[in-house]
Design a protein around this motif. Structure first.
Motif, short mmCIF file in Angstrom:
data_model
loop_
_atom_site.label_atom_id
_atom_site.label_comp_id
_atom_site.label_asym_id
_atom_site.label_seq_id
_atom_site.Cartn_x
_atom_site.Cartn_y
_atom_site.Cartn_z
N GLY A 212 -13.46 21.78 -17.03
CA GLY A 212 -13.74 20.78 -17.59
C GLY A 212 -13.03 20.49 -18.78
N SER A 213 -12.67 21.41 -19.96
CA SER A 213 -12.11 21.04 -21.02
C SER A 213 -10.84 21.63 -21.35
CB SER A 213 -13.26 21.69 -22.25
OG SER A 213 -14.34 21.44 -22.06
N CYS A 214 -10.38 22.61 -20.61
CA CYS A 214 -9.10 22.98 -20.90
C CYS A 214 -8.14 22.92 -19.88
CB CYS A 214 -9.47 24.90 -21.05
SG CYS A 214 -10.94 24.91 -21.97
N ALA A 215 -8.52 22.95 -18.44
CA ALA A 215 -7.38 22.99 -17.40
C ALA A 215 -6.59 22.00 -17.43
CB ALA A 215 -8.34 23.26 -16.15
N SER A 216 -6.64 20.84 -17.92
CA SER A 216 -5.72 19.82 -17.94
C SER A 216 -4.65 20.06 -18.62
CB SER A 216 -6.55 18.50 -18.58
OG SER A 216 -6.47 18.70 -20.00
N CYS A 217 -4.63 20.99 -19.55
CA CYS A 217 -3.29 21.38 -20.23
C CYS A 217 -3.07 23.04 -19.76
CB CYS A 217 -3.54 21.36 -21.57
SG CYS A 217 -3.73 20.03 -22.21
N HIS A 218 -3.94 23.62 -19.57
CA HIS A 218 -3.74 25.09 -19.39
C HIS A 218 -3.41 25.38 -17.98
CE1 HIS A 218 -3.74 26.91 -23.53
NE2 HIS A 218 -4.74 25.97 -23.62
N GLY A 219 -3.99 24.42 -17.10
CA GLY A 219 -3.80 24.80 -15.54
C GLY A 219 -4.94 25.31 -15.15
N PRO A 227 -1.74 19.50 -15.50
CA PRO A 227 -1.34 18.05 -15.19
C PRO A 227 -0.61 17.42 -16.49
CG PRO A 227 -3.49 18.03 -14.52
CD PRO A 227 -3.13 19.59 -14.99
N GLN A 228 -1.43 17.68 -17.72
CA GLN A 228 -0.64 16.96 -18.91
C GLN A 228 0.55 17.23 -19.01
OE1 GLN A 228 -2.83 15.86 -22.29
NE2 GLN A 228 -4.81 16.51 -21.70
N GLY A 271 -0.68 20.70 -35.39
CA GLY A 271 0.69 20.51 -35.10
C GLY A 271 0.81 20.56 -33.78
N THR A 272 0.11 21.09 -32.83
CA THR A 272 0.28 21.04 -31.36
C THR A 272 -0.83 20.32 -30.85
OG1 THR A 272 -1.22 22.82 -30.70
CG2 THR A 272 0.89 23.41 -31.89
N PRO A 273 -0.80 19.79 -29.54
CA PRO A 273 -1.96 19.21 -28.86
C PRO A 273 -3.27 20.05 -28.54
CG PRO A 273 0.12 18.95 -27.59
CD PRO A 273 0.31 20.07 -28.77
N MET A 274 -3.19 21.28 -28.80
CA MET A 274 -4.42 22.02 -28.53
C MET A 274 -5.57 21.55 -29.58
SD MET A 274 -5.92 25.06 -27.51
CE MET A 274 -7.18 26.09 -27.89
N PRO A 275 -6.69 21.15 -29.00
CA PRO A 275 -7.72 20.38 -29.88
C PRO A 275 -8.67 21.21 -30.28
CG PRO A 275 -8.04 20.13 -27.43
CD PRO A 275 -6.88 21.02 -27.59
N ALA A 276 -9.25 20.83 -31.26
CA ALA A 276 -10.49 21.64 -31.58
C ALA A 276 -11.64 21.23 -30.80
CB ALA A 276 -10.79 21.17 -32.99
N GLY A 277 -12.26 22.45 -30.37
CA GLY A 277 -13.53 22.29 -29.42
C GLY A 277 -14.60 22.08 -30.13
N THR A 278 -14.81 21.09 -31.21
CA THR A 278 -16.01 21.12 -31.82
C THR A 278 -17.53 20.63 -31.01
OG1 THR A 278 -15.17 19.35 -32.69
CG2 THR A 278 -15.18 21.06 -34.09
N LEU A 285 -19.06 28.48 -26.03
CA LEU A 285 -17.88 28.98 -26.70
C LEU A 285 -18.01 30.49 -26.33
CD1 LEU A 285 -18.26 27.11 -30.12
CD2 LEU A 285 -16.07 27.33 -28.63
N ASP A 286 -19.09 31.13 -26.31
CA ASP A 286 -19.25 32.54 -25.95
C ASP A 286 -18.74 32.83 -24.48
OD1 ASP A 286 -20.06 34.44 -27.82
OD2 ASP A 286 -22.13 33.73 -27.52
N ASP A 287 -19.11 31.83 -23.56
CA ASP A 287 -18.58 32.29 -22.05
C ASP A 287 -17.32 31.98 -21.97
OD1 ASP A 287 -21.37 32.76 -21.58
OD2 ASP A 287 -21.94 30.63 -21.13
N LEU A 288 -16.71 30.84 -22.57
CA LEU A 288 -15.13 30.66 -22.67
C LEU A 288 -14.38 31.55 -23.20
CD1 LEU A 288 -13.88 28.06 -21.62
CD2 LEU A 288 -13.91 27.16 -23.93
N LEU A 289 -15.02 32.47 -24.07
CA LEU A 289 -14.25 33.30 -24.55
C LEU A 289 -14.11 34.74 -23.60
CD1 LEU A 289 -15.27 33.64 -28.42
CD2 LEU A 289 -13.09 32.94 -27.51
N ASN A 290 -15.21 34.74 -22.84
CA ASN A 290 -15.37 35.88 -21.98
C ASN A 290 -14.41 35.42 -20.86
OD1 ASN A 290 -16.95 37.64 -23.67
ND2 ASN A 290 -18.72 36.78 -22.57
N TYR A 291 -14.24 34.13 -20.32
CA TYR A 291 -13.59 33.94 -19.26
C TYR A 291 -12.10 33.87 -19.62
CZ TYR A 291 -11.28 31.21 -15.96
OH TYR A 291 -10.43 30.88 -14.67
N VAL A 292 -11.75 33.42 -20.78
CA VAL A 292 -10.25 33.68 -21.32
C VAL A 292 -9.84 35.11 -21.29
CG1 VAL A 292 -8.74 33.14 -23.25
CG2 VAL A 292 -10.36 31.47 -22.57
#
Ligand code: HEC
Ligand code: HEC
Length: 309
Positions: A212-219, A227-228, A271-278, A285-292
């Motif tokens: 939902g939050s990351c794949a549009s840039c990271h695939g 796709p972005q 300075g890059t498009p990588m957004p702050a995931g606030t 966030l915990d789950d995302l870190l484990n997935y990454v």
């Protein structure tokens, strides 16, 4: 034709030889000892000089010229002679990417020392872990001076452009005040003391957040090909093409510990498009870190000697 007579070499007697050796040696010894003998206050000074030669004080300007200017340029404007695909940072005019602070997002001394010790993996910037702590501190001090300089230059350029576009005249006092306000170390981001250990459930939950939050840039599979990225306007602030990290490679420019990645997720990469995931919850966030971290290759298998389990 007879060869010319060789010059006659004057021969010294025993006394002559002794005088020839003893006189200069005595004079030299006397000259060496004299200042300290007759001017005792000089003695410490002389000893001090000797001590300083053994441990020259760390000089940020000299160290920067020696280790950094080839890429960052003599004034830290990112215009060194080395030709780099990812340009070296123009301190102050371009933001720091790997900071643990919000607000001004100017890194702490510890952030900068960590960057120098680690180097920036996946870019040309090498590790400077071989330098002494006082040398690293001196370099950090010099980077701060260059950052203020670059920020001031950037703000002046902007004010001049505004003036050209019909704005107010450039007020150096105002520019200085803005630069001073922006060059302070930012507010440290509160980083959790512990993170949720990985588990198949946590990785699966992280995968959903990622989609939902990351794949549009990271695939979809984290390969940096979302796709972005095909949009020609997908660029960094300095106009260069933005390249989301291929997360399957396990190469993290700002460090691969969970605390490092947590800071990247909360602050983004300035300075890059990588957004702050606030907007993400602590659980997400915990789950995302484990997935990454589950996407990068596992460490090489340890060789087990035959006969052992
Ligand atoms: C071989 C080239 C090279 C050398 C030498 C080099 N750098 Fe860099 N540096 C880079 C590049 C390239 C980047 C930008 C990397 C990126 O954005 O991915 C960078 C970025 C940085 C940053 C920004 C970190 C951040 O948080 O954004 C700092 C600080 C820095 N360098 C300091 C130094 C210092 C101090 C030295 C000398 C001790 C040095 N660099 C030597 C290439 C170099
Ligand atoms: C709008 C595009 C975009 C989105 C959305 C995005 N990223 Fe990124 N991400 C990037 C770019 C671009 C970079 C590379 C920045 C650079 O040049 O160093 C990056 C870099 C990273 C890095 C590398 C950090 C390092 O130290 O090298 C991680 C990890 C990361 N992103 C994770 C995520 C996660 C997790 C999400 C979802 C919450 C996310 N990104 C969302 C664009 C994006």
């Amino acid at each position: 034709m007879t060869p010319p007579e060789p010059h006659a070499v004057p021969r010294l007697g025993f006394v002559g030889r002794v005088v020839l050796v003893v006189v200069p040696v005595t004079l030299a010894a006397f000259a060496w000892g004299t200042p300290a003998r007759f001017f005792p206050e000089l003695r410490d000074g002389l000893n001090g000089t000797v001590a300083q030669v053994a441990h020259p004080p760390a000089d940020g300007v000299r160290l920067f010229a020696q280790h950094c200017a080839s890429c960052h340029g003599p004034q830290g404007e990112g215009d060194g002679v080395a030709h780099l695909t990812t340009k070296a940072r123009y301190f102050g005019a371009e933001p720091f990417k790997f900071t643990s602070t919000t607000g001004t997002r100017i890194p702490t001394d510890a952030d900068l020392v960590a960057t120098l010790k680690r180097g920036i993996l996946g870019s040309s910037m090498p590790s400077f872990a071989q330098l002494r702590d006082d040398e690293l501190a001196a370099l950090v001090g010099h980077v701060r001076i260059l950052t203020r300089q670059g920020l001031y230059a950037q703000l002046t350029r902007k004010a001049l452009k505004d003036f050209d576009d019909g704005g107010d005249e450039v007020d150096p006092v105002k520019v200085t005040a803005v630069a001073d306000a922006q060059v302070h170390v930012g507010t440290p981001l509160p980083i959790p003391a512990a993170f949720k250990p990985t588990s198949p459930q946590s990785v699966a939950a992280g995968k959903v957040v990622f989609a939902g939050s990351c794949a549009s840039c990271h695939g979809p599979a984290g390969r940096g090909d979302g796709p972005q990225t095909v949009d020609p306007k997908f660029v960094n602030d300095n106009g260069t093409k933005a390249v989301p990290r291929n997360l399957t490679a396990g190469v993290y420019k700002g460090g691969g510990e969970k605390a490092n990645l947590y800071a990247r997720l909360m602050i983004g990469i300035p300075g890059t498009p990588m957004p702050a995931g606030t907007t993400l919850t602590p659980e997400q966030l915990d789950d995302l870190l484990n997935y990454v971290l589950s996407m990068s290759p596992p460490p090489a298998p340890t060789v087990v000697a035959s006969g052992t389990k």
